[in-house]
Every structure is written in C-alpha cells, then in structure tokens.
Design a protein around this motif. Structure first.
Motif, short mmCIF file in Angstrom:
data_model
loop_
_atom_site.label_atom_id
_atom_site.label_comp_id
_atom_site.label_asym_id
_atom_site.label_seq_id
_atom_site.Cartn_x
_atom_site.Cartn_y
_atom_site.Cartn_z
N ARG A 132 -10.34 -7.44 6.72
CA ARG A 132 -11.23 -7.29 5.79
C ARG A 132 -10.44 -6.77 4.30
NH1 ARG A 132 -15.76 -7.85 6.95
NH2 ARG A 132 -16.79 -6.98 5.08
N THR A 133 -9.32 -7.49 4.23
CA THR A 133 -8.43 -7.21 2.92
C THR A 133 -8.58 -8.60 2.04
OG1 THR A 133 -7.24 -5.64 4.30
CG2 THR A 133 -6.19 -6.44 2.14
N VAL A 134 -8.54 -8.16 0.54
CA VAL A 134 -8.38 -9.30 -0.25
C VAL A 134 -7.70 -8.99 -1.45
CG1 VAL A 134 -10.76 -10.41 0.23
CG2 VAL A 134 -10.44 -8.47 -1.45
N TYR A 135 -7.02 -9.92 -1.96
CA TYR A 135 -6.08 -9.76 -3.14
C TYR A 135 -7.06 -10.35 -4.48
CZ TYR A 135 -2.31 -7.94 -0.78
OH TYR A 135 -1.54 -7.13 0.21
N LEU A 153 -17.15 -5.90 -3.73
CA LEU A 153 -18.22 -6.46 -3.10
C LEU A 153 -18.23 -8.02 -3.36
CD1 LEU A 153 -21.41 -4.19 -3.65
CD2 LEU A 153 -19.85 -4.51 -1.52
N VAL A 154 -18.17 -8.85 -2.28
CA VAL A 154 -17.97 -10.41 -2.39
C VAL A 154 -19.14 -11.09 -1.80
CG1 VAL A 154 -16.30 -12.23 -1.70
CG2 VAL A 154 -15.37 -9.97 -2.25
N PHE A 213 -14.86 -5.18 0.84
CA PHE A 213 -13.52 -5.71 1.27
C PHE A 213 -12.63 -4.72 0.80
CE2 PHE A 213 -15.68 -9.64 1.89
CZ PHE A 213 -15.26 -10.11 3.26
N LEU A 214 -11.53 -4.24 1.34
CA LEU A 214 -10.58 -3.43 0.90
C LEU A 214 -9.74 -4.36 -0.15
CD1 LEU A 214 -8.97 -1.59 3.72
CD2 LEU A 214 -10.53 -0.78 1.93
N ALA A 215 -9.36 -3.94 -1.42
CA ALA A 215 -8.98 -4.88 -2.50
C ALA A 215 -7.49 -4.46 -2.86
CB ALA A 215 -10.07 -5.04 -3.44
#
Length: 68
Positions: A59-62, A21-22, A33-35
């Motif tokens: 919706r993807t983060v590193y 959660l960002v 977001f998918l992480a």
C-alpha cells in the motif's frame, strides 16, 4: 498502479508519510495509500491532484503533482 491519478488527503513531503486517495478502475473504486514524494524536496498539500510514479506493494506509492 503507475500512471493512476489521485488526490492528496494527508500532506506529502520530505520526512513525512502522507496519504493519497487513488482511483483504481480494476477495483471499481478509490483506495487510500501511504505516499512519499517522487521528487526530492517536493511538498504536496491536501487537495493537490497527483499521479502515481512508483508503486511498492502492498500500500505504498510515490507520487508527483499532476500537470494541468
């Protein structure tokens, strides 16, 4: 998105697609977001504070563990 902070809500690690959660100030709220881990081999457990290192729409983060 890069530099935003959040919290792990689904375990992030090698071979896993986690969830974070960002806090997104422009949208006045928190979004999921998918992480993936930004550092190979890093495992981030639920509740770990993180910082977004890379963003890939939609919706993807590193993420990496936040310091302090």
């Amino acid at each position: 998105m890069i530099g935003y902070t959040g919290r792990v809500t689904g375990r992030v690690g090698a071979g896993l697609v986690g969830e974070v959660l960002v806090h997104v100030p422009e949208r006045q709220g928190t979004e999921a977001f998918l992480a993936y881990p930004a550092l190979p081999g890093e495992v981030l457990t639920v509740g770990t504070p993180v910082v977004v290192v890379e963003y890939q729409p939609p919706r993807t983060v590193y993420v990496a563990a936040a310091l302090g």
